[in-house]
Design a protein around this motif. Structure first.
Motif, PDB file in Angstrom:
ATOM      1  N   THR A  22      47.820  37.547  47.276  1.00 52.45           N
ATOM      2  CA  THR A  22      48.126  37.727  45.853  1.00 52.45           C
ATOM      3  C   THR A  22      46.810  37.746  45.077  1.00 52.45           C
ATOM      4  OG1 THR A  22      48.303  35.363  45.371  1.00 52.45           O
ATOM      5  CG2 THR A  22      50.330  36.491  46.071  1.00 52.45           C
ATOM      6  N   VAL A  23      46.892  38.257  43.861  1.00 50.56           N
ATOM      7  CA  VAL A  23      45.723  38.270  42.984  1.00 50.56           C
ATOM      8  C   VAL A  23      45.202  36.842  42.816  1.00 50.56           C
ATOM      9  CG1 VAL A  23      44.971  38.701  40.602  1.00 50.56           C
ATOM     10  CG2 VAL A  23      46.388  40.391  41.808  1.00 50.56           C
ATOM     11  N   LYS A  24      46.123  35.882  42.656  1.00 44.48           N
ATOM     12  CA  LYS A  24      45.726  34.478  42.485  1.00 44.48           C
ATOM     13  C   LYS A  24      44.981  33.963  43.717  1.00 44.48           C
ATOM     14  CE  LYS A  24      47.408  29.893  41.371  1.00 44.48           C
ATOM     15  NZ  LYS A  24      48.546  29.001  41.289  1.00 44.48           N
ATOM     16  N   GLN A  25      45.452  34.294  44.925  1.00 48.59           N
ATOM     17  CA  GLN A  25      44.773  33.849  46.144  1.00 48.59           C
ATOM     18  C   GLN A  25      43.349  34.380  46.206  1.00 48.59           C
ATOM     19  OE1 GLN A  25      47.947  35.262  48.817  1.00 48.59           O
ATOM     20  NE2 GLN A  25      47.879  33.235  49.769  1.00 48.59           N
ATOM     21  N   ILE A  26      43.153  35.630  45.820  1.00 48.76           N
ATOM     22  CA  ILE A  26      41.813  36.225  45.853  1.00 48.76           C
ATOM     23  C   ILE A  26      40.936  35.597  44.773  1.00 48.76           C
ATOM     24  CG2 ILE A  26      40.479  38.365  45.591  1.00 48.76           C
ATOM     25  CD1 ILE A  26      43.080  39.839  46.571  1.00 48.76           C
ATOM     26  N   GLN A  36      42.464  31.520  33.749  1.00 42.22           N
ATOM     27  CA  GLN A  36      42.585  31.529  32.292  1.00 42.22           C
ATOM     28  C   GLN A  36      41.366  32.195  31.651  1.00 42.22           C
ATOM     29  OE1 GLN A  36      44.139  28.592  33.764  1.00 42.22           O
ATOM     30  NE2 GLN A  36      45.924  29.804  33.226  1.00 42.22           N
ATOM     31  N   GLU A  37      40.234  32.204  32.367  1.00 40.53           N
ATOM     32  CA  GLU A  37      38.986  32.718  31.807  1.00 40.53           C
ATOM     33  C   GLU A  37      38.514  34.021  32.452  1.00 40.53           C
ATOM     34  OE1 GLU A  37      36.127  29.591  32.200  1.00 40.53           O
ATOM     35  OE2 GLU A  37      37.179  28.263  30.817  1.00 40.53           O
ATOM     36  N   ASN A  38      39.137  34.409  33.571  1.00 38.23           N
ATOM     37  CA  ASN A  38      38.638  35.559  34.331  1.00 38.23           C
ATOM     38  C   ASN A  38      39.764  36.464  34.800  1.00 38.23           C
ATOM     39  OD1 ASN A  38      35.673  34.695  34.708  1.00 38.23           O
ATOM     40  ND2 ASN A  38      36.816  32.895  35.352  1.00 38.23           N
ATOM     41  N   VAL A  39      39.442  37.752  34.953  1.00 38.20           N
ATOM     42  CA  VAL A  39      40.380  38.752  35.466  1.00 38.20           C
ATOM     43  C   VAL A  39      39.778  39.356  36.721  1.00 38.20           C
ATOM     44  CG1 VAL A  39      41.506  40.970  34.983  1.00 38.20           C
ATOM     45  CG2 VAL A  39      41.184  39.318  33.142  1.00 38.20           C
ATOM     46  N   GLY A  45      35.966  53.366  44.334  1.00 38.57           N
ATOM     47  CA  GLY A  45      35.088  54.450  43.926  1.00 38.57           C
ATOM     48  C   GLY A  45      34.540  54.144  42.549  1.00 38.57           C
ATOM     49  N   HIS A  46      34.785  55.056  41.595  1.00 37.11           N
ATOM     50  CA  HIS A  46      34.319  54.837  40.227  1.00 37.11           C
ATOM     51  C   HIS A  46      35.404  54.236  39.351  1.00 37.11           C
ATOM     52  CE1 HIS A  46      30.507  56.776  40.922  1.00 37.11           C
ATOM     53  NE2 HIS A  46      31.122  57.806  41.467  1.00 37.11           N
ATOM     54  N   ASP A  47      36.587  53.972  39.951  1.00 39.36           N
ATOM     55  CA  ASP A  47      37.705  53.431  39.185  1.00 39.36           C
ATOM     56  C   ASP A  47      37.706  51.912  39.227  1.00 39.36           C
ATOM     57  OD1 ASP A  47      38.615  55.983  38.613  1.00 39.36           O
ATOM     58  OD2 ASP A  47      39.911  56.049  40.386  1.00 39.36           O
ATOM     59  N   LEU A  48      38.031  51.300  38.101  1.00 39.94           N
ATOM     60  CA  LEU A  48      38.183  49.857  38.007  1.00 39.94           C
ATOM     61  C   LEU A  48      39.620  49.569  37.594  1.00 39.94           C
ATOM     62  CD1 LEU A  48      34.908  48.953  36.075  1.00 39.94           C
ATOM     63  CD2 LEU A  48      35.332  48.773  38.525  1.00 39.94           C
ATOM     64  N   ASP A  49      40.320  48.770  38.412  1.00 45.90           N
ATOM     65  CA  ASP A  49      41.722  48.464  38.170  1.00 45.90           C
ATOM     66  C   ASP A  49      41.863  46.975  37.880  1.00 45.90           C
ATOM     67  OD1 ASP A  49      44.455  48.530  38.053  1.00 45.90           O
ATOM     68  OD2 ASP A  49      44.770  48.846  40.197  1.00 45.90           O
ATOM     69  N   GLU A  50      42.107  46.628  36.605  1.00 49.05           N
ATOM     70  CA  GLU A  50      42.273  45.219  36.234  1.00 49.05           C
ATOM     71  C   GLU A  50      43.603  44.709  36.780  1.00 49.05           C
ATOM     72  OE1 GLU A  50      41.535  43.848  32.263  1.00 49.05           O
ATOM     73  OE2 GLU A  50      40.021  45.398  31.934  1.00 49.05           O
ATOM     74  N   LEU A  51      43.536  43.592  37.489  1.00 47.06           N
ATOM     75  CA  LEU A  51      44.721  43.000  38.098  1.00 47.06           C
ATOM     76  C   LEU A  51      45.083  41.741  37.316  1.00 47.06           C
ATOM     77  CD1 LEU A  51      43.426  43.405  41.761  1.00 47.06           C
ATOM     78  CD2 LEU A  51      44.984  44.926  40.544  1.00 47.06           C
ATOM     79  N   VAL A  57      50.918  41.344  44.706  1.00 44.14           N
ATOM     80  CA  VAL A  57      50.486  41.313  46.100  1.00 44.14           C
ATOM     81  C   VAL A  57      49.578  42.503  46.369  1.00 44.14           C
ATOM     82  CG1 VAL A  57      51.268  41.422  48.498  1.00 44.14           C
ATOM     83  CG2 VAL A  57      52.571  40.101  46.826  1.00 44.14           C
ATOM     84  N   ILE A  58      48.427  42.214  46.958  1.00 49.20           N
ATOM     85  CA  ILE A  58      47.442  43.250  47.287  1.00 49.20           C
ATOM     86  C   ILE A  58      47.461  43.461  48.795  1.00 49.20           C
ATOM     87  CG2 ILE A  58      44.991  43.898  47.196  1.00 49.20           C
ATOM     88  CD1 ILE A  58      46.296  43.560  44.419  1.00 49.20           C
ATOM     89  N   GLU A  59      47.635  44.704  49.206  1.00 42.87           N
ATOM     90  CA  GLU A  59      47.541  45.080  50.625  1.00 42.87           C
ATOM     91  C   GLU A  59      46.060  45.072  50.988  1.00 42.87           C
ATOM     92  OE1 GLU A  59      49.662  45.683  53.889  1.00 42.87           O
ATOM     93  OE2 GLU A  59      50.710  45.988  52.004  1.00 42.87           O
TER      94      GLU A  59
END
Length: 77
Positions: A22-26, A36-39, A45-51, A57-59
């Motif tokens: 999960t995003v939280k585990q990472i 609470q303070e970080n994303v 590549g050149h794309d940034l995907d805010e989670l 869940v991230i594969e």
């Protein structure tokens, strides 16, 4: 089967034997960042995907790169 997946948070190397995290585990368990303070941000590549969803869940794939964006406002000088 004892394969490890290597991933990076801010260029620091981490390994997991999990196929999904999960995003939280990472962000929290591996990176030690305060959600609470970080994303967590996935760099593709050149794309940034805010989670923003900590339960998403991230594969996990070998060589994934994550950055950390601060939620704190930048001080204006």
């Amino acid at each position: 089967m004892n394969d490890k997946t290597v991933f990076f948070i801010e260029k620091k190397k981490f390994e997991t034997s999990e196929t999904q995290l999960t995003v939280k585990q990472i962000l929290v368990d591996n990176g030690g960042y305060n959600p609470q303070e970080n994303v967590l941000v996935l760099k593709q590549g050149h794309d940034l995907d805010e989670l923003n969803d900590l339960e998403q869940v991230i594969e996990m794939k070998n060589g994934m790169h994550f950055s950390i964006f601060s939620k704190k406002p930048n001080p204006v000088s």
